[in-house]
Motif scaffolding. Structure first.
Motif, PDB file in Angstrom:
ATOM      1  N   ARG A  23       0.811  -1.329  -0.036  1.00  0.00           N
ATOM      2  CA  ARG A  23      -0.019  -0.044   0.018  1.00  0.00           C
ATOM      3  C   ARG A  23       0.857   1.228  -0.056  1.00  0.00           C
ATOM      4  NH1 ARG A  23      -3.157  -2.535   3.832  1.00  0.00           N
ATOM      5  NH2 ARG A  23      -2.080  -1.456   5.652  1.00  0.00           N
ATOM      6  N   MET A  24       2.127   1.115   0.662  1.00  0.00           N
ATOM      7  CA  MET A  24       2.764   2.575   0.981  1.00  0.00           C
ATOM      8  C   MET A  24       3.385   2.600  -0.403  1.00  0.00           C
ATOM      9  SD  MET A  24       4.945   1.486   4.369  1.00  0.00           S
ATOM     10  CE  MET A  24       6.054   2.437   4.421  1.00  0.00           C
ATOM     11  N   ILE A  25       3.790   1.619  -0.762  1.00  0.00           N
ATOM     12  CA  ILE A  25       4.795   1.974  -2.343  1.00  0.00           C
ATOM     13  C   ILE A  25       3.730   2.307  -3.411  1.00  0.00           C
ATOM     14  CG2 ILE A  25       6.216   0.564  -3.824  1.00  0.00           C
ATOM     15  CD1 ILE A  25       7.443  -0.777  -2.000  1.00  0.00           C
ATOM     16  N   ALA A  26       2.535   1.816  -3.349  1.00  0.00           N
ATOM     17  CA  ALA A  26       1.347   2.153  -4.559  1.00  0.00           C
ATOM     18  C   ALA A  26       1.254   3.604  -4.160  1.00  0.00           C
ATOM     19  CB  ALA A  26       0.260   1.366  -4.135  1.00  0.00           C
ATOM     20  N   GLU A  27       0.880   4.109  -2.927  1.00  0.00           N
ATOM     21  CA  GLU A  27       0.785   5.429  -2.551  1.00  0.00           C
ATOM     22  C   GLU A  27       1.762   6.373  -3.276  1.00  0.00           C
ATOM     23  OE1 GLU A  27      -1.925   4.387   1.257  1.00  0.00           O
ATOM     24  OE2 GLU A  27      -0.129   5.896   1.531  1.00  0.00           O
ATOM     25  N   HIS A  28       3.170   5.844  -3.069  1.00  0.00           N
ATOM     26  CA  HIS A  28       4.365   6.755  -3.428  1.00  0.00           C
ATOM     27  C   HIS A  28       4.273   6.866  -4.969  1.00  0.00           C
ATOM     28  CE1 HIS A  28       8.027   8.618  -3.557  1.00  0.00           C
ATOM     29  NE2 HIS A  28       8.315   7.647  -4.367  1.00  0.00           N
ATOM     30  N   PHE A  29       3.640   5.683  -5.496  1.00  0.00           N
ATOM     31  CA  PHE A  29       3.649   5.715  -6.982  1.00  0.00           C
ATOM     32  C   PHE A  29       2.545   6.597  -7.699  1.00  0.00           C
ATOM     33  CE2 PHE A  29       6.586   2.064  -7.167  1.00  0.00           C
ATOM     34  CZ  PHE A  29       7.230   2.755  -8.264  1.00  0.00           C
ATOM     35  N   SER A  30       1.146   6.592  -6.967  1.00  0.00           N
ATOM     36  CA  SER A  30       0.358   7.641  -7.161  1.00  0.00           C
ATOM     37  C   SER A  30       0.687   8.996  -6.988  1.00  0.00           C
ATOM     38  CB  SER A  30      -0.827   7.266  -6.317  1.00  0.00           C
ATOM     39  OG  SER A  30      -1.266   5.967  -6.447  1.00  0.00           O
ATOM     40  N   ARG A  31       1.501   9.155  -6.063  1.00  0.00           N
ATOM     41  CA  ARG A  31       1.949  10.731  -5.852  1.00  0.00           C
ATOM     42  C   ARG A  31       3.082  11.089  -6.961  1.00  0.00           C
ATOM     43  NH1 ARG A  31       4.702  13.082  -0.420  1.00  0.00           N
ATOM     44  NH2 ARG A  31       4.913  15.062  -1.424  1.00  0.00           N
ATOM     45  N   LEU A  32       3.722  10.267  -7.473  1.00  0.00           N
ATOM     46  CA  LEU A  32       4.567  10.668  -8.355  1.00  0.00           C
ATOM     47  C   LEU A  32       3.813  10.732  -9.750  1.00  0.00           C
ATOM     48  CD1 LEU A  32       7.430   7.761  -7.939  1.00  0.00           C
ATOM     49  CD2 LEU A  32       7.667  10.234  -7.595  1.00  0.00           C
ATOM     50  N   ALA A  33       2.803   9.902 -10.068  1.00  0.00           N
ATOM     51  CA  ALA A  33       1.803  10.067 -11.271  1.00  0.00           C
ATOM     52  C   ALA A  33       1.343  11.489 -11.311  1.00  0.00           C
ATOM     53  CB  ALA A  33       1.052   8.943 -11.160  1.00  0.00           C
ATOM     54  N   ALA A  34       1.104  11.814 -10.073  1.00  0.00           N
ATOM     55  CA  ALA A  34       0.023  13.071 -10.088  1.00  0.00           C
ATOM     56  C   ALA A  34       1.146  14.166  -9.981  1.00  0.00           C
ATOM     57  CB  ALA A  34      -0.430  13.311  -8.688  1.00  0.00           C
ATOM     58  N   ALA A  35       2.589  14.154 -10.163  1.00  0.00           N
ATOM     59  CA  ALA A  35       3.528  15.221  -9.965  1.00  0.00           C
ATOM     60  C   ALA A  35       3.323  16.357 -10.848  1.00  0.00           C
ATOM     61  CB  ALA A  35       4.751  14.751  -9.898  1.00  0.00           C
ATOM     62  N   PRO A  36       3.115  16.040 -12.148  1.00  0.00           N
ATOM     63  CA  PRO A  36       2.827  17.060 -13.006  1.00  0.00           C
ATOM     64  C   PRO A  36       1.780  17.932 -12.630  1.00  0.00           C
ATOM     65  CG  PRO A  36       3.148  14.746 -14.357  1.00  0.00           C
ATOM     66  CD  PRO A  36       3.041  14.582 -12.762  1.00  0.00           C
ATOM     67  N   GLU A  37       0.738  17.723 -11.996  1.00  0.00           N
ATOM     68  CA  GLU A  37      -0.459  18.493 -11.619  1.00  0.00           C
ATOM     69  C   GLU A  37      -0.094  19.086 -10.195  1.00  0.00           C
ATOM     70  OE1 GLU A  37      -1.677  14.937 -12.711  1.00  0.00           O
ATOM     71  OE2 GLU A  37      -1.214  16.053 -14.509  1.00  0.00           O
ATOM     72  N   THR A  38       0.474  18.506  -9.359  1.00  0.00           N
ATOM     73  CA  THR A  38       0.606  18.936  -8.043  1.00  0.00           C
ATOM     74  C   THR A  38       2.033  19.830  -8.035  1.00  0.00           C
ATOM     75  OG1 THR A  38       1.884  16.922  -7.639  1.00  0.00           O
ATOM     76  CG2 THR A  38      -0.407  16.913  -7.078  1.00  0.00           C
ATOM     77  N   GLY A  39       2.906  19.749  -8.882  1.00  0.00           N
ATOM     78  CA  GLY A  39       4.249  20.412  -8.924  1.00  0.00           C
ATOM     79  C   GLY A  39       5.177  19.837  -8.199  1.00  0.00           C
ATOM     80  N   ASP A  40       5.045  18.770  -7.524  1.00  0.00           N
ATOM     81  CA  ASP A  40       5.999  17.797  -6.781  1.00  0.00           C
ATOM     82  C   ASP A  40       7.336  17.737  -7.814  1.00  0.00           C
ATOM     83  OD1 ASP A  40       4.835  17.811  -4.298  1.00  0.00           O
ATOM     84  OD2 ASP A  40       3.810  15.947  -4.923  1.00  0.00           O
ATOM     85  N   LYS A  41       8.376  17.999  -7.474  1.00  0.00           N
ATOM     86  CA  LYS A  41       9.391  17.544  -8.029  1.00  0.00           C
ATOM     87  C   LYS A  41      10.013  16.183  -7.844  1.00  0.00           C
ATOM     88  CE  LYS A  41      10.476  21.703 -10.001  1.00  0.00           C
ATOM     89  NZ  LYS A  41       9.564  22.579  -9.508  1.00  0.00           N
TER      90      LYS A  41
END
Ligand code: SF4
Length: 432
Positions: A23-41
């Protein structure tokens, strides 16, 4: 002969900690996938010598290309990715992690959760002993046109870390890496925040070591190779220094404590090993394309891996090293220099010998990986030397990381069976 209990099921049996880390790793990948929208580097970096706490301290998200490659293999995608890379001119001898990563990129960079991974905003090359790391990021730099920051880690050629080596790495952290992260994130270096993260790292490391050392029990409650790769997941990837990692390792430890109390063996995908027959130390990474089948070959024989070098690839903690918040940059330097890939052959021999003796193992088995020179160079010498020092028999099998062409099931199974028979024969000779 089959030792996995009748509780086996067609779907892989998983313990709670395994589901939790998934679950933890999946959440991390979801956050990565959303990076172009969230602006996460996003910062691409490698597992050995990763600087996760430092990246997180700037709110940057790590992406580990080796993890993407092994996940692709476990999902059956690596064959096609490698073929694409070879078509593009990368030779058969190149590390298959690299070719799998390149093939994945050329196929849309879809990560393990089915979402597209973001492009790197920075390639952070923490160079710990494997020359391939350097070539890999040279290619990615061309492909992505991304900036690169390199931290050069001196090899432990003499088997020790000197003051000059430590100062050399700290100077680079202070003068090159931190300024690069400040530029990327637009944030200033906050040493107090880094210290808090390092304190959390040390807590998680304590629990991880406790779990790995639980394999000294008879029966061992864990498998420290096949099961071990799940245990190291959070700490070797994106989570070291986070509360989530602390919580995961606390829960994992409690789970293993309960198994010891009930005198239970390890959980494998096929069921519990309820009659430990062989205690093995394994050197070398696992094969990922046939991971479950490979593990079953051990479980069917009642063979439990009680210690492994691969679970030290992202940090060697079991001989005392912990991240030390009172010396934040020095401790990061020591961590990078202490990774398994950065250790010389005598240190590796020493470590494996200790494992055989401390864990009362029956022998050392080497899984020699075709495409990983960093592990494979010198393995036959290691095998002979460990056999000489311990008097316990060695075994040798060959496979690959993520290239299914180099996993010959029948050949590996036969060799494993012969190896276990040899151990049994030695035992009966010792009794006679
Ligand atoms: S050669 Fe081995 S250590 Fe180097 S990148 Fe490939 S798998 Fe990793």
């Amino acid at each position: 002969m089959t030792k996995a209990s009748k509780k086996s099921a067609p779907d892989a049996l998983k313990d709670d900690s395994q589901l939790r880390q998934k679950r933890m790793i999946a959440e991390h990948f979801s956050r990565l996938a959303a990076a172009p929208e969230t602006g996460d580097k996003c910062v691409y970096t490698f597992v050995p010598g990763n600087l996760t706490e430092l990246l997180r301290c700037f709110d940057l998200l790590p992406v580990l290309p080796e993890i993407n490659a092994l996940q692709s293999a476990m999902r059956g995608k690596s064959k096609a990715y490698i073929a694409l890379a070879e078509k593009a001119g990368h030779s058969e001898d190149v590390c298959t992690y690299v070719k799998c990563d390149l093939g994945m990129m050329k196929s849309g960079n879809i990560g393990p959760t089915g979402d597209r991974l973001p492009n790197p905003d920075l390639l952070l090359l923490s160079y710990t002993g494997c020359f391939t790391f350097m070539k890999w990021f040279e290619i990615l730099r061309q492909e992505y046109d991304a900036p690169i920051a390199m931290l050069h880690i001196p090899y432990q050629a003499d088997g020790k870390i000197t003051e000059a080596m430590r100062a050399y790495v700290v100077d680079q952290l202070r003068g090159k890496i931190i300024p690069a992260l400040e530029r990327l994130s637009g944030k200033s270096y906050d040493e107090d925040r880094l210290k808090e993260m390092l304190a959390r790292s040390a807590r998680a490391e304590d629990d991880l070591v406790w779990v790995l050392q639980s394999a000294k029990n008879r029966p061992s409650p864990i498998d420290a190779y096949f099961g071990g790769v799940y245990y190291i997941g959070p700490i070797f990837t994106a989570f070291r220094g986070t509360e989530e990692a602390v919580d995961y390792y606390t829960a994992l430890r409690a789970e293993v404590e309960a198994r010891i109390e009930s005198r239970l063996g390890p959980i494998t995908p096929e069921g519990e090993i309820d009659n430990e027959r062989f205690r093995i130390v394994v050197e070398g990474p696992p094969n990922w394309t046939h991971f479950r089948e490979f593990w079953k070959m051990f479980a069917d024989e009642g063979a439990v891996v009680v210690a492994s070098s691969y679970t030290k690839v992202g940090g060697v903690y079991d001989f005392g090293f912990r991240h030390d918040p009172s010396r934040p940059l020095e401790t990061l330097a020591e961590y990078c220099m202490g990774c398994y890939t950065n250790l010389n052959l005598p240190s590796r021999v020493e470590m494996l010998t200790r494992y055989l003796l401390d864990y009362d193992a029956d022998g050392l088995l080497i899984n020699s990986i075709k495409s990983c020179n960093s592990f494979s160079a010198g393995q036959l010498m290691i095998l002979r030397e460990v056999e000489n020092r311990t008097g316990r028999p060695g075994g040798f099998i060959e496979s690959d990381l993520v290239d299914p062409r180099y996993f010959s099931s029948a050949n590996i199974k036969t060799r494993l069976e012969s190896y276990f028979q040899m151990i049994e024969q030695k035992r009966s000779e010792a009794v006679a």
